[in-house]
Design a protein around this motif. Sequence first.
Motif, short mmCIF file in Angstrom:
data_model
loop_
_atom_site.label_atom_id
_atom_site.label_comp_id
_atom_site.label_asym_id
_atom_site.label_seq_id
_atom_site.Cartn_x
_atom_site.Cartn_y
_atom_site.Cartn_z
N ARG A 160 0.83 -1.20 0.00
CA ARG A 160 0.00 0.00 0.00
C ARG A 160 0.87 1.25 0.00
NH1 ARG A 160 -5.26 -1.48 2.44
NH2 ARG A 160 -5.08 -3.63 3.18
N LYS A 161 0.55 2.17 -0.91
CA LYS A 161 1.21 3.47 -0.86
C LYS A 161 0.69 4.28 0.32
CE LYS A 161 2.37 4.08 -5.74
NZ LYS A 161 2.27 4.95 -6.94
N ASP A 162 -0.62 4.13 0.58
CA ASP A 162 -1.25 4.80 1.72
C ASP A 162 -1.56 3.74 2.76
OD1 ASP A 162 -2.82 6.12 3.54
OD2 ASP A 162 -4.13 7.08 2.07
N LEU A 163 -0.89 3.81 3.91
CA LEU A 163 -1.08 2.79 4.94
C LEU A 163 -2.51 2.77 5.48
CD1 LEU A 163 2.24 3.13 7.00
CD2 LEU A 163 1.70 1.49 5.20
N ASN A 164 -3.19 3.90 5.37
CA ASN A 164 -4.56 3.98 5.89
C ASN A 164 -5.61 3.73 4.81
OD1 ASN A 164 -3.53 4.75 8.45
ND2 ASN A 164 -3.35 6.87 7.74
N GLY A 165 -5.16 3.59 3.57
CA GLY A 165 -6.11 3.41 2.46
C GLY A 165 -6.35 1.94 2.16
N GLU A 166 -7.26 1.69 1.22
CA GLU A 166 -7.62 0.33 0.83
C GLU A 166 -6.94 -0.11 -0.46
OE1 GLU A 166 -9.43 -1.72 2.63
OE2 GLU A 166 -9.74 -0.21 4.19
N GLU A 167 -6.43 0.85 -1.22
CA GLU A 167 -5.85 0.53 -2.53
C GLU A 167 -4.55 -0.26 -2.39
OE1 GLU A 167 -4.22 2.77 -6.58
OE2 GLU A 167 -5.15 3.93 -4.97
N ILE A 168 -4.49 -1.39 -3.09
CA ILE A 168 -3.30 -2.25 -3.08
C ILE A 168 -2.53 -2.04 -4.38
CG2 ILE A 168 -2.45 -4.62 -3.04
CD1 ILE A 168 -3.58 -3.81 -0.39
N THR A 169 -1.24 -1.82 -4.27
CA THR A 169 -0.37 -1.70 -5.43
C THR A 169 0.34 -3.04 -5.65
OG1 THR A 169 0.02 0.65 -5.03
CG2 THR A 169 1.62 -0.50 -6.42
N GLU A 208 4.77 16.32 4.68
CA GLU A 208 3.35 15.97 4.71
C GLU A 208 3.16 14.50 5.02
OE1 GLU A 208 -0.47 16.01 1.66
OE2 GLU A 208 1.18 17.43 1.34
N GLN A 209 4.03 13.65 4.47
CA GLN A 209 3.96 12.21 4.75
C GLN A 209 4.11 11.93 6.24
OE1 GLN A 209 2.52 10.75 2.06
NE2 GLN A 209 4.04 9.10 1.98
N ALA A 211 3.59 14.01 8.69
CA ALA A 211 2.47 14.59 9.43
C ALA A 211 1.24 13.69 9.37
CB ALA A 211 2.14 15.97 8.87
N ASN A 212 1.11 12.95 8.26
CA ASN A 212 -0.04 12.07 8.07
C ASN A 212 0.21 10.63 8.53
OD1 ASN A 212 -1.53 14.19 6.93
ND2 ASN A 212 -0.78 13.72 4.84
N GLY A 213 1.36 10.40 9.13
CA GLY A 213 1.67 9.05 9.62
C GLY A 213 1.99 8.06 8.51
N GLN A 214 2.47 8.56 7.38
CA GLN A 214 2.82 7.70 6.25
C GLN A 214 4.34 7.48 6.23
OE1 GLN A 214 0.49 6.28 4.29
NE2 GLN A 214 -1.07 7.33 5.52
N VAL A 215 4.76 6.43 5.50
CA VAL A 215 6.18 6.10 5.46
C VAL A 215 6.78 6.18 4.07
CG1 VAL A 215 6.03 4.61 7.49
CG2 VAL A 215 5.70 3.63 5.21
N LEU A 216 5.96 6.12 3.02
CA LEU A 216 6.46 6.12 1.65
C LEU A 216 7.32 7.35 1.37
CD1 LEU A 216 6.50 4.89 -1.23
CD2 LEU A 216 4.40 6.17 -1.70
N GLY A 217 8.58 7.10 0.96
CA GLY A 217 9.47 8.19 0.59
C GLY A 217 10.26 8.78 1.74
N THR A 218 10.01 8.33 2.96
CA THR A 218 10.77 8.85 4.11
C THR A 218 12.11 8.12 4.23
OG1 THR A 218 9.63 7.34 5.61
CG2 THR A 218 8.71 9.55 5.36
N VAL A 219 13.00 8.70 5.01
CA VAL A 219 14.38 8.21 5.10
C VAL A 219 14.68 7.68 6.50
CG1 VAL A 219 16.82 8.87 4.87
CG2 VAL A 219 15.11 9.86 3.34
N MET A 220 15.50 6.63 6.55
CA MET A 220 16.01 6.12 7.83
C MET A 220 17.52 5.97 7.72
SD MET A 220 13.12 3.26 8.77
CE MET A 220 13.73 3.03 10.43
N LEU A 221 18.21 6.06 8.87
CA LEU A 221 19.67 6.04 8.89
C LEU A 221 20.21 5.00 9.87
CD1 LEU A 221 20.51 9.86 9.01
CD2 LEU A 221 20.68 8.36 7.01
N HIS A 222 21.36 4.45 9.53
CA HIS A 222 22.23 3.75 10.47
C HIS A 222 23.48 4.61 10.58
CE1 HIS A 222 20.44 -0.56 10.07
NE2 HIS A 222 19.72 0.23 10.82
#
Length: 362
Positions: A160-169, A208-209, A211-222
């Motif tokens: 899912r691109k939107d964790l809160n949505g129903e649309e499956i990619t 915006e992602q 703020a909306n509790g989404q993860v798509l496109g966000t970055v994480m680091l080690h």
Amino acid sequence: MKRQKSMIRTLTNRSFKANKTRNLVAIFAIVLTTVMFTSLFVLSQSMVENLRNMNFQQTGYNSHLSSGIMTDADMEKITAHEAVRDFGKSIVVGIAENKELTGRQVEIRYGDENYARSSFSYPTEGTMPVQENEIALDTITLDKMGLPYELGQEITLQWRKDLNGEEITTSTFTLSGYWDGNSAAMASMAWVSEAFVQSQCAGIDQVEQLANGQVLGTVMLHIDLYSDSNLEGSAEQILADTGLSNVSLSPNAAYDSTMNRNINREVLPMAICMVLVFASGYLIIYNIFQISVASDIRFYGRLKTLGTTKRQLKKMIYGQANRLSLIGIPIGLVIGYLLGAVLVPVMITGTTGEANGSFGVC
């Protein structure tokens, strides 16, 4: 002077050859002591390394710090900090929702080489994805999907691109690489290419992602620092210096002092055994030489009568001891190392497979 040295050397050689039985006993004692000491040393070092690796795999990574999700701007501030020595970057895409993967979290991400290696999720067969349609998975994911360990096969993932949505990619990839999975890990990584991330994240606002509790496109680091002491304090200092109150940096629990104390506690019995072996070996070898000197007391007495000094007598005894050591110690080191290497897989039960992370954790 040279003639005296030559005479001492000759007497040492003759005395050495005349006491073959004693020499064999002494060499055997030296070899045995060295074997026991070396094998215990190899075992203790291997145990320490194994326990550390096990702790790293349980935490999911071997870097000093891990971050929660953030924006590219946040990442640039953190990685530019003077305390940061090196870092690995991951871009989050989503979580695979195939029915076959029920019970196992599979995180779809892009990861650079540093991040993949620090996550113990770098392909041992094949390569990291480069083309837009390529993917790298662990063997646990392949097993769950009922797929063979074959490069080049097609892999279809639903997410899912939107964790809160129903649309499956639904995305179809070609397997470019794989590695052994670790069932004790919190999640499995599904590495995609940077090109795939760019195609899926075009036009996305990271702020915006978040703020909306989404993860798509966000970055994480080690993150690796210059020192592993006081990691929690270092993480707080980095966030304070960069002014990032909305980003989390978590110290790797494997570096915690409690973990190190547990490792020391596990290795302590072997350390005590090494001390006892060393002390016992020293006493045995010392007694052998004491008995040898006592049995040759008349021989040394005659030499003393003939004018041999105390220093020269010491040279003779030390010369014989050095010869015995030069013969026994190398043999003992080789046998001890080989014995330790053989005993390591028997004595130590290590974890097989690699550890991975999860969103917001590593």
